[in-house]
Each structure stands twice: as C-alpha cells, then as structure tokens.
Design a protein around this motif. Structure first.
Motif, PDB file in Angstrom:
ATOM      1  N   SER A  20       0.822  -1.138  -0.125  1.00  0.00           N
ATOM      2  CA  SER A  20      -0.095   0.127  -0.008  1.00  0.00           C
ATOM      3  C   SER A  20       1.021   1.203  -0.027  1.00  0.00           C
ATOM      4  CB  SER A  20      -1.053  -0.128   1.398  1.00  0.00           C
ATOM      5  OG  SER A  20      -0.422   0.161   2.491  1.00  0.00           O
ATOM      6  N   ALA A  21       0.339   2.472  -0.556  1.00  0.00           N
ATOM      7  CA  ALA A  21       1.134   3.681  -0.621  1.00  0.00           C
ATOM      8  C   ALA A  21       0.193   4.612  -0.016  1.00  0.00           C
ATOM      9  CB  ALA A  21       1.432   3.866  -2.067  1.00  0.00           C
ATOM     10  N   PRO A  22       0.472   5.118   1.308  1.00  0.00           N
ATOM     11  CA  PRO A  22      -0.367   6.336   1.937  1.00  0.00           C
ATOM     12  C   PRO A  22       0.489   7.531   1.698  1.00  0.00           C
ATOM     13  CG  PRO A  22       0.756   4.969   3.495  1.00  0.00           C
ATOM     14  CD  PRO A  22       1.191   4.169   2.309  1.00  0.00           C
ATOM     15  N   TYR A  23      -0.498   8.470   1.418  1.00  0.00           N
ATOM     16  CA  TYR A  23       0.186   9.872   1.296  1.00  0.00           C
ATOM     17  C   TYR A  23      -0.674  10.538   2.530  1.00  0.00           C
ATOM     18  CZ  TYR A  23       0.571  14.657  -0.717  1.00  0.00           C
ATOM     19  OH  TYR A  23       0.827  15.867  -0.936  1.00  0.00           O
ATOM     20  N   PHE A  24       0.131  11.212   3.306  1.00  0.00           N
ATOM     21  CA  PHE A  24      -0.372  11.862   4.779  1.00  0.00           C
ATOM     22  C   PHE A  24      -0.252  13.388   4.118  1.00  0.00           C
ATOM     23  CE2 PHE A  24       1.498   7.940   5.921  1.00  0.00           C
ATOM     24  CZ  PHE A  24       0.431   7.489   6.741  1.00  0.00           C
ATOM     25  N   TRP A  25      -1.544  14.029   4.214  1.00  0.00           N
ATOM     26  CA  TRP A  25      -1.449  15.486   4.345  1.00  0.00           C
ATOM     27  C   TRP A  25      -1.844  16.026   5.494  1.00  0.00           C
ATOM     28  CZ3 TRP A  25      -0.729  19.254   0.678  1.00  0.00           C
ATOM     29  CH2 TRP A  25      -1.502  20.693   0.746  1.00  0.00           C
ATOM     30  N   ASN A  26      -0.871  16.753   6.227  1.00  0.00           N
ATOM     31  CA  ASN A  26      -1.005  17.465   7.493  1.00  0.00           C
ATOM     32  C   ASN A  26      -0.594  19.007   7.510  1.00  0.00           C
ATOM     33  OD1 ASN A  26      -1.022  14.973   8.666  1.00  0.00           O
ATOM     34  ND2 ASN A  26       1.125  14.495   7.930  1.00  0.00           N
ATOM     35  N   PRO A  27      -1.212  19.545   8.345  1.00  0.00           N
ATOM     36  CA  PRO A  27      -0.795  21.100   8.519  1.00  0.00           C
ATOM     37  C   PRO A  27       0.650  21.234   8.546  1.00  0.00           C
ATOM     38  CG  PRO A  27      -2.406  20.587  10.150  1.00  0.00           C
ATOM     39  CD  PRO A  27      -1.786  19.179   9.519  1.00  0.00           C
ATOM     40  N   SER A  28       0.902  22.590   8.223  1.00  0.00           N
ATOM     41  CA  SER A  28       2.507  23.070   8.548  1.00  0.00           C
ATOM     42  C   SER A  28       3.026  22.587   9.913  1.00  0.00           C
ATOM     43  CB  SER A  28       2.405  24.462   8.349  1.00  0.00           C
ATOM     44  OG  SER A  28       1.931  25.097   7.141  1.00  0.00           O
ATOM     45  N   LEU A  29       3.936  22.216   9.989  1.00  0.00           N
ATOM     46  CA  LEU A  29       4.515  21.910  11.541  1.00  0.00           C
ATOM     47  C   LEU A  29       4.224  23.100  12.661  1.00  0.00           C
ATOM     48  CD1 LEU A  29       7.808  19.822  10.310  1.00  0.00           C
ATOM     49  CD2 LEU A  29       5.412  19.030  11.233  1.00  0.00           C
ATOM     50  N   ASP A  30       4.525  24.202  12.318  1.00  0.00           N
ATOM     51  CA  ASP A  30       4.187  25.244  13.134  1.00  0.00           C
ATOM     52  C   ASP A  30       2.899  25.777  13.229  1.00  0.00           C
ATOM     53  OD1 ASP A  30       4.244  26.642  10.716  1.00  0.00           O
ATOM     54  OD2 ASP A  30       5.526  28.209  11.037  1.00  0.00           O
ATOM     55  N   ALA A  31       2.060  25.195  12.676  1.00  0.00           N
ATOM     56  CA  ALA A  31       0.582  25.399  12.799  1.00  0.00           C
ATOM     57  C   ALA A  31      -0.085  25.253  14.010  1.00  0.00           C
ATOM     58  CB  ALA A  31      -0.380  24.837  11.814  1.00  0.00           C
ATOM     59  N   ILE A  32      -1.045  26.377  14.661  1.00  0.00           N
ATOM     60  CA  ILE A  32      -1.640  25.957  15.804  1.00  0.00           C
ATOM     61  C   ILE A  32      -3.165  25.575  15.630  1.00  0.00           C
ATOM     62  CG2 ILE A  32      -2.545  27.432  17.724  1.00  0.00           C
ATOM     63  CD1 ILE A  32      -0.079  29.266  17.609  1.00  0.00           C
ATOM     64  N   VAL A  33      -3.415  24.314  15.977  1.00  0.00           N
ATOM     65  CA  VAL A  33      -4.591  23.747  15.470  1.00  0.00           C
ATOM     66  C   VAL A  33      -5.547  23.844  16.698  1.00  0.00           C
ATOM     67  CG1 VAL A  33      -5.655  21.638  14.547  1.00  0.00           C
ATOM     68  CG2 VAL A  33      -3.365  22.263  14.066  1.00  0.00           C
ATOM     69  N   GLU A  34      -6.712  24.445  16.523  1.00  0.00           N
ATOM     70  CA  GLU A  34      -7.740  24.518  17.578  1.00  0.00           C
ATOM     71  C   GLU A  34      -9.131  24.612  16.817  1.00  0.00           C
ATOM     72  OE1 GLU A  34      -6.608  28.036  19.395  1.00  0.00           O
ATOM     73  OE2 GLU A  34      -7.046  29.346  17.814  1.00  0.00           O
ATOM     74  N   PRO A  35     -10.292  24.234  17.524  1.00  0.00           N
ATOM     75  CA  PRO A  35     -11.464  23.841  16.877  1.00  0.00           C
ATOM     76  C   PRO A  35     -11.948  25.193  16.394  1.00  0.00           C
ATOM     77  CG  PRO A  35     -11.550  22.918  18.885  1.00  0.00           C
ATOM     78  CD  PRO A  35     -10.159  23.721  18.964  1.00  0.00           C
ATOM     79  N   LEU A  36     -12.522  25.285  15.182  1.00  0.00           N
ATOM     80  CA  LEU A  36     -12.941  26.219  14.180  1.00  0.00           C
ATOM     81  C   LEU A  36     -14.297  26.919  15.033  1.00  0.00           C
ATOM     82  CD1 LEU A  36     -12.900  24.638  10.886  1.00  0.00           C
ATOM     83  CD2 LEU A  36     -11.111  26.211  11.638  1.00  0.00           C
TER      84      LEU A  36
END
Length: 129
Positions: A113-129
């Motif tokens: 299998s070949a997964p491709y992981f799409w993630n936020p920038s490493l310095d992004a601050i993630v919180e609920p919208l």
C-alpha cells in the motif's frame, strides 16, 4: 465556513508518502497466531487527511460507527480517504478520525500500500473552528 478558513494551517503543509509492505502469513500459519493476524493494529492517523492506494490483495478494515470492523476491499482506480485526528479536532468532533487496521495476507503473496499523509504546517496552531 469561509473558503479560505484553513489556509493559515497549510502555508507549508507537512506531507509524507511511503510504500508499505505487509508480508504474507507463513504457510504453517504460526506467525499469524503470534501477531494476531494483523499487519498493523487498530489506530487512526494523527494528521489531517490520508490518501491510500492499495494493491489488489486487500486486508484494510475500517471500524464503523457501531464499533464493527468492515472490510475496505481495493477497487481498481480508487483511493481510500481516511480522516485524521487534526480534522476531528478542527471540527470539534463533527467529523471523526477513521479508525482502521490491516490484516496480513494469507500464504503466498504480500500486500503493498502507498499512503500519502496531508498534514498542517509543523508550526501551525490547531484548534477547533
């Protein structure tokens, strides 16, 4: 939700891709007992979104909302889309991360299998919208 609401998270997205090989179970089946027949145990991906290209061997299982494991057989020309924990956090749980696992293939042929992981920038601050 504004069309650009997520742009701040993906200025420099952190992406990863890999090729994963799951060896076939031995002809005597002994290694299936030791590993529980799993190539990888139950988990959800930590990022935003995963696109998965499977070969035709199969083995991917997804947990449905009733807590039952359901096979996700490979379909020619298709990709599997798994939602990650970052997306679950952003939506306050409105969209849940995809809990999945992989069963090892039977004797004779491994699984790729070949997964491709799409993630936020490493310095992004993630919180609920």
């Amino acid at each position: 939700l504004d069309a650009l609401a997520l742009d701040r998270l993906f200025g420099r997205p952190h992406v990863q891709a890999k090729l994963v090989h799951y060896p076939a179970i031995g002809r005597d089946g002994a290694d299936q007992v030791d590993a529980g027949g799993l190539g990888v145990g139950a988990h959800s991906d930590s990022g935003f979104l995963t696109l998965l290209l499977q070969d035709d061997v199969g083995g991917l299982e997804v947990m449905n909302s009733a807590g039952v494991w359901v096979a996700a057989p490979p379909l020619p020309g298709s990709l599997v889309c798994n939602l990650g924990e970052v997306l679950q956090l952003l939506t306050g749980g409105a969209y849940l991360s995809t809990v999945h696992r992989v069963r090892r293939p039977g004797p004779g042929r491994g699984r790729l299998s070949a997964p491709y992981f799409w993630n936020p920038s490493l310095d992004a601050i993630v919180e609920p919208l």
